[in-house]
Scaffold this active site. Sequence first.
Site, PDB file in Angstrom:
ATOM      1  N   ARG A 182       5.146   5.572  13.996  1.00 12.08           N
ATOM      2  CA  ARG A 182       5.173   6.241  12.560  1.00 12.08           C
ATOM      3  C   ARG A 182       4.812   7.593  12.794  1.00 12.08           C
ATOM      4  O   ARG A 182       3.649   7.897  13.383  1.00 12.08           O
ATOM      5  CB  ARG A 182       4.397   5.441  11.706  1.00 12.08           C
ATOM      6  CG  ARG A 182       4.619   5.913  10.235  1.00 12.08           C
ATOM      7  CD  ARG A 182       3.714   5.121   8.984  1.00 12.08           C
ATOM      8  NE  ARG A 182       2.427   5.659   8.985  1.00 12.08           N
ATOM      9  CZ  ARG A 182       1.330   4.856   8.603  1.00 12.08           C
ATOM     10  NH1 ARG A 182       1.654   3.616   8.299  1.00 12.08           N
ATOM     11  NH2 ARG A 182       0.111   5.449   8.563  1.00 12.08           N
ATOM     12  N   ASP A 197       0.553   4.810   1.998  1.00  7.09           N
ATOM     13  CA  ASP A 197      -0.571   5.356   3.220  1.00  7.09           C
ATOM     14  C   ASP A 197      -1.506   6.241   2.819  1.00  7.09           C
ATOM     15  O   ASP A 197      -1.189   7.099   2.200  1.00  7.09           O
ATOM     16  CB  ASP A 197       0.607   5.926   4.324  1.00  7.09           C
ATOM     17  CG  ASP A 197       1.587   5.022   5.057  1.00  7.09           C
ATOM     18  OD1 ASP A 197       0.943   3.752   5.062  1.00  7.09           O
ATOM     19  OD2 ASP A 197       2.576   5.232   5.338  1.00  7.09           O
ATOM     20  N   HIS A 215       4.710   0.191   0.147  1.00  4.46           N
ATOM     21  CA  HIS A 215       5.275  -0.577   1.183  1.00  4.46           C
ATOM     22  C   HIS A 215       4.431  -1.840   1.584  1.00  4.46           C
ATOM     23  O   HIS A 215       3.215  -1.897   1.717  1.00  4.46           O
ATOM     24  CB  HIS A 215       5.936   0.064   2.342  1.00  4.46           C
ATOM     25  CG  HIS A 215       4.795   1.053   3.029  1.00  4.46           C
ATOM     26  ND1 HIS A 215       4.344   2.114   2.524  1.00  4.46           N
ATOM     27  CD2 HIS A 215       4.226   1.119   4.280  1.00  4.46           C
ATOM     28  CE1 HIS A 215       3.503   2.772   3.279  1.00  4.46           C
ATOM     29  NE2 HIS A 215       3.486   1.779   4.450  1.00  4.46           N
ATOM     30  N   HIS A 259       0.891  -1.191  -0.162  1.00  7.59           N
ATOM     31  CA  HIS A 259      -0.006  -0.199  -0.123  1.00  7.59           C
ATOM     32  C   HIS A 259       0.967   1.449  -0.157  1.00  7.59           C
ATOM     33  O   HIS A 259       1.977   1.224   0.334  1.00  7.59           O
ATOM     34  CB  HIS A 259      -0.797   0.209   1.308  1.00  7.59           C
ATOM     35  CG  HIS A 259      -0.249   0.018   2.529  1.00  7.59           C
ATOM     36  ND1 HIS A 259       0.380  -0.810   3.119  1.00  7.59           N
ATOM     37  CD2 HIS A 259      -0.029   1.266   3.462  1.00  7.59           C
ATOM     38  CE1 HIS A 259       1.109  -0.683   4.300  1.00  7.59           C
ATOM     39  NE2 HIS A 259       0.852   0.793   4.485  1.00  7.59           N
TER      40      HIS A 259
HETATM   41  C1  SIN Z   1       2.898   0.873   7.761  1.00  9.94           C
HETATM   42  O1  SIN Z   1       3.280   2.165   7.786  1.00  9.94           O
HETATM   43  O2  SIN Z   1       2.309   0.335   6.893  1.00  9.94           O
HETATM   44  C2  SIN Z   1       3.770   0.004   8.595  1.00  9.94           C
HETATM   45  C3  SIN Z   1       5.066  -0.413   8.069  1.00  9.94           C
HETATM   46  C4  SIN Z   1       5.751  -1.457   8.923  1.00  9.94           C
HETATM   47  O3  SIN Z   1       5.301  -1.707   9.979  1.00  9.94           O
HETATM   48  O4  SIN Z   1       6.820  -1.936   8.746  1.00  9.94           O
END
Ligand code: SIN
Length: 274
Positions: free
Chosen positions: A261, A99, A246, A97
């Site tokens: 995050r 974000d 990601h 995805h």
């Molecule tokens: C995310 O921001 O989607 C999480 C990425 C992760 O936990 O590695």
Amino acid sequence: MQLKPMTPHMGAEVLNLDLNQLSQSDVSAVKAAFLQYMVLVFRDQELSEGGHKTFAGHFGELHIHPSKAQLDTRSDPEIFTVRTTPNSQWANGEVWHTDVSCEAIPPLGSVLHVQQLPGESGGDTLFANMYLAFESLSEKMKAWLRTLSAVHDGRKDLARYNIKLKANQTYPQAQHPVVIKHPETGKELLFVNRSFTEKIVGLTRKESDTVLEMLWHHVESAPRFQCRVRWAPGTVVLWDNRCTWHHAVWDYFPSTRHAQRVSIQGTTAPSWSA
Ligand code: SIN
């Protein structure tokens, strides 16, 4: 600071830089590397929550995740927790995805700090280069995709986590071109993703699902578009959310992984490439 590329097409480790002690010229160098490599990995950092936010703040206003306004009004709105425990039924971000692409102006980037690792290995994050994904399609497919737009719906992502909105709750939905121009590099890239892109406008449901499935397969089956970050204590990763996907790998059940995050607010809505 030195840069050590992770693959020929994306990702770089940034060496000899303390994120708590950045000069103006360090910030400029990190910004240039961010646009070139899309994913930057900083090792051995000691970042407090405040330091995490200050670092992200070098790139713009801090973003507030829509779930903070609607579903979780108690915690710090600028910190998004990514936590998987032995009781988890899903791991956040375990699908490729971008974000919150359901927002009219999605975040321009994110800074992730994994604070508790699941063990000696596991819990890596994969990234994909969406410039290269677009570039690698045939000219005919590129020309057609450039004419299309798609609906990105936050409810599609929430459904993955079994979250249903109550009658008084709303969640972002937006329409974006399928191929956009990066606002800073000016390069074309594919801007749809499995978590949020609900439907291509003007196609039937079956046509849209088939085209989107083809695009997911195009990217997900191509390791050459991707890089993989292996976390270690003190690792901090910054990614450009406009031109990457990601995927958080949940290969460590029943261990716990805890991350925070901080995302950076985008400045312009994704724009047509031509
Ligand atoms: C995310 O921001 O989607 C999480 C990425 C992760 O936990 O590695």
